[in-house]
Design a protein around this motif. Structure first.
Motif, short mmCIF file in Angstrom:
data_model
loop_
_atom_site.label_atom_id
_atom_site.label_comp_id
_atom_site.label_asym_id
_atom_site.label_seq_id
_atom_site.Cartn_x
_atom_site.Cartn_y
_atom_site.Cartn_z
N GLY A 1 0.81 -1.21 0.00
CA GLY A 1 0.00 0.00 0.00
C GLY A 1 0.84 1.26 0.00
N GLY A 2 2.03 1.18 0.60
CA GLY A 2 2.97 2.30 0.52
C GLY A 2 3.47 2.51 -0.89
N ASN A 3 3.67 1.40 -1.61
CA ASN A 3 4.01 1.50 -3.02
C ASN A 3 2.91 2.21 -3.80
N LEU A 4 1.65 1.83 -3.53
CA LEU A 4 0.53 2.46 -4.24
C LEU A 4 0.41 3.94 -3.90
N ALA A 5 0.68 4.29 -2.64
CA ALA A 5 0.66 5.71 -2.27
C ALA A 5 1.73 6.48 -3.02
N ALA A 6 2.94 5.92 -3.10
CA ALA A 6 4.03 6.58 -3.81
C ALA A 6 3.72 6.72 -5.30
N VAL A 7 3.16 5.68 -5.88
CA VAL A 7 2.81 5.73 -7.30
C VAL A 7 1.69 6.75 -7.54
N THR A 8 0.72 6.80 -6.65
CA THR A 8 -0.38 7.75 -6.81
C THR A 8 0.13 9.18 -6.73
N ALA A 9 1.08 9.44 -5.84
CA ALA A 9 1.67 10.78 -5.76
C ALA A 9 2.38 11.14 -7.06
N LEU A 10 3.04 10.16 -7.67
CA LEU A 10 3.71 10.41 -8.95
C LEU A 10 2.70 10.70 -10.05
N ARG A 11 1.56 10.02 -10.01
CA ARG A 11 0.57 10.15 -11.08
C ARG A 11 -0.33 11.37 -10.92
N ALA A 12 -0.35 11.95 -9.74
CA ALA A 12 -1.29 13.05 -9.49
C ALA A 12 -0.56 14.28 -8.96
N PRO A 13 0.38 14.81 -9.73
CA PRO A 13 1.12 15.98 -9.24
C PRO A 13 0.18 17.15 -8.98
N GLY A 14 0.38 17.78 -7.85
CA GLY A 14 -0.46 18.93 -7.49
C GLY A 14 -1.74 18.59 -6.78
N LEU A 15 -2.13 17.31 -6.76
CA LEU A 15 -3.38 16.91 -6.12
C LEU A 15 -3.17 16.35 -4.72
#
Length: 295
Positions: A156-170
């Motif tokens: 889930g930490g991996n998914l959080a890191a990936v989501t941050a990469l995919r959603a810059p500014g959000l």
């Protein structure tokens, strides 16, 4: 497990060995899921004023609201661990409850699709869907859409890191608890803690195989991202006796070098998965993470 003094605390060693006894080896998805659902050695979480299950644009979620009716609070989108193949809303209910109560934030826990039935990119796509839904619902949930943090433990930490990469500014922050960040698994901690510390290198390699995707892709291995300068403030919570420790430290160094506000909380004497276990380090980690969320 290396020779010499045991790096685990006595309490952590007792829990580690108890959890490892009878824990299925890599390869048996049904047995792993059944064992995870049993929740051995994990205490229940605190009472939360408002808890309900709902649908986030097709992804089941559980919402934890410690103070219904309040406004302007942080909003945490949480992704559970389990190697992308097991666990869910119920297994991580205690941790989400504790995080909500300690921080005062609304926590949205995502029940993303699991591998191997749903390999990459199903899980990160679900994670992004839940983030977008949570931001759109922030006002109704009594939260500030500018204070959204993605969080998760292990996979889930991996998914959080990936989501941050995919959603810059959000995303205003990312809370990464002992995340797997590099599918190559070439760090020194893999060799040092690959056996004898509950979460083995063999299990991690098998989880990566079930998950799929190109190991070089940054949305599989966030440590491979070419540019991390735009990422939000970050807290990495790491266990010292963990195959994933060095990946987390390497990610922190990259973030700091890129000018990202990054903190590392490295807990000695504990193993992967310690958050939520009856250990002093788990309580300290949750308290410190909650304080970081509300800063």
């Amino acid at each position: 497990m290396t020779g010499g003094p045991d790096p685990l605390s006595p309490a952590a060693r007792a829990l580690c060995d108890a959890l490892a006894t009878g824990f299925p080896g890599p390869g048996d998805v049904a047995a792993l899921r059944a064992t995870a659902a049993g929740g051995r050695s994990r205490p229940g979480g605190p009472a939360v004023s408002g808890v309900h299950d709902t649908d986030a644009a097709g992804v089941p979620v559980r919402v934890y609201d410690p103070a219904p009716g309040a406004a302007g609070r942080p909003l945490v989108v949480y992704f559970h661990g389990g190697g992308w193949v097991m666990c869910g809303l119920d297994t991580h209910d205690p941790v989400c409850r504790a995080l909500a109560v300690a921080s005062g934030a609304v926590v949205v826990s995502a029940d993303y699709r699991l591998a191997p039935e749903h390999p990459w990119p199903a899980a990160p796509d679900d994670a992004l869907t839940v983030l977008l839904w949570a931001r759109a619902q922030a006002g109704r949930l009594g939260c500030d859409p500018g204070r959204v943090t993605v969080a998760g433990d292990s996979s889930g930490g991996n998914l959080a890191a990936v989501t941050a990469l995919r959603a810059p500014g959000l995303v205003a922050g990312q809370l990464l608890v002992y995340p797997p960040l590099d599918a190559s698994m070439r760090s020194g901690s893999v060799d040092r803690y690959g056996q004898g510390y509950f979460h083995t290198a063999a299990h991690m390699a098998w989880y990566w195989e079930q998950y799929g995707g190109d190991p070089q892709h940054p949305h599989v291995s966030p440590l491979r991202a070419a540019d991390v300068s735009g990422l939000p403030r970050t807290l990495l919570v790491l266990a010292d006796c963990d195959v994933l420790r060095d990946e987390g430290l390497a990610h922190a160094r990259r973030l700091a070098a890129a000018g990202v506000d990054c903190a590392v909380h490295l807990y000695p004497g504990v193993f992967h998965g310690f958050l939520g276990l009856p250990l002093p380090a788990a309580s300290s980690a949750l308290t410190a993470a909650a304080a970081w969320l509300t800063r």
